[in-house]
Design a protein around this motif. Sequence first.
Motif, mmCIF file in Angstrom:
data_model
loop_
_atom_site.group_PDB
_atom_site.id
_atom_site.type_symbol
_atom_site.label_atom_id
_atom_site.label_comp_id
_atom_site.label_asym_id
_atom_site.label_seq_id
_atom_site.Cartn_x
_atom_site.Cartn_y
_atom_site.Cartn_z
ATOM 1 N N LYS A 25 -42.254 -82.417 -32.604
ATOM 2 C CA LYS A 25 -43.217 -81.335 -32.746
ATOM 3 C C LYS A 25 -43.253 -80.498 -31.483
ATOM 4 N N THR A 26 -43.981 -79.397 -31.565
ATOM 5 C CA THR A 26 -44.257 -78.623 -30.360
ATOM 6 C C THR A 26 -45.521 -79.188 -29.726
ATOM 7 N N ASN A 27 -45.782 -78.855 -28.478
ATOM 8 C CA ASN A 27 -46.923 -79.425 -27.745
ATOM 9 C C ASN A 27 -48.270 -79.209 -28.421
ATOM 10 N N ASN A 28 -48.462 -78.098 -29.106
ATOM 11 C CA ASN A 28 -49.786 -77.778 -29.639
ATOM 12 C C ASN A 28 -50.043 -78.314 -31.034
ATOM 13 N N GLU A 29 -49.049 -78.855 -31.684
ATOM 14 C CA GLU A 29 -49.201 -79.353 -33.048
ATOM 15 C C GLU A 29 -49.784 -80.758 -33.089
ATOM 16 N N SER A 30 -50.380 -81.067 -34.211
ATOM 17 C CA SER A 30 -50.768 -82.440 -34.531
ATOM 18 C C SER A 30 -49.550 -83.126 -35.136
ATOM 19 N N TRP A 31 -49.492 -84.459 -35.061
ATOM 20 C CA TRP A 31 -48.408 -85.173 -35.745
ATOM 21 C C TRP A 31 -48.583 -85.051 -37.249
ATOM 22 N N GLY A 32 -49.829 -84.936 -37.703
ATOM 23 C CA GLY A 32 -50.066 -84.669 -39.113
ATOM 24 C C GLY A 32 -50.352 -85.873 -39.986
ATOM 25 N N THR A 57 -47.438 -80.099 -41.487
ATOM 26 C CA THR A 57 -47.304 -80.739 -40.175
ATOM 27 C C THR A 57 -45.963 -81.457 -40.076
ATOM 28 N N PRO A 58 -45.595 -81.911 -38.870
ATOM 29 C CA PRO A 58 -44.324 -82.631 -38.728
ATOM 30 C C PRO A 58 -44.178 -83.830 -39.676
ATOM 31 N N LYS A 92 -51.417 -89.324 -29.115
ATOM 32 C CA LYS A 92 -51.681 -87.974 -28.600
ATOM 33 C C LYS A 92 -50.939 -87.696 -27.299
ATOM 34 N N ASN A 96 -43.662 -84.282 -27.562
ATOM 35 C CA ASN A 96 -42.706 -83.619 -28.445
ATOM 36 C C ASN A 96 -42.009 -84.549 -29.427
#
Length: 110
Positions: A25-32, A57-58, A92, A96
Amino acid sequence: MKEFALTLTLSSSHMHWCRDIVLQKTNNESWGFSIVGGYEESHGQQPFFIKTIVPGTPAHFDGRLKCGDEIVAVNGATTVGMNNSSLIPMLKLQKNKVTLTVVSWPGSLV
């Protein structure tokens, strides 16, 4: 790039598999995904399970993680003995990329 290891275990009445799922993921995303379980003083050790997958999400785009999957390790570190307040910050902190070792059973929810 999707990576995974697959181990199939068969017993007389159960079939499940343990596999590594690498999410990026990118730094600002949640893993989902959300989890339930872990150590609670009143209930003892409970396994960690995937409770929900968040669309967009990822975890959702990867498609391998399913509701009902059991998380047995994060980046090779066992989740046994951990509580929710330890596992969530660990996830958290992964900026990445994270490797989840999960156990799935036939019939895990999509």
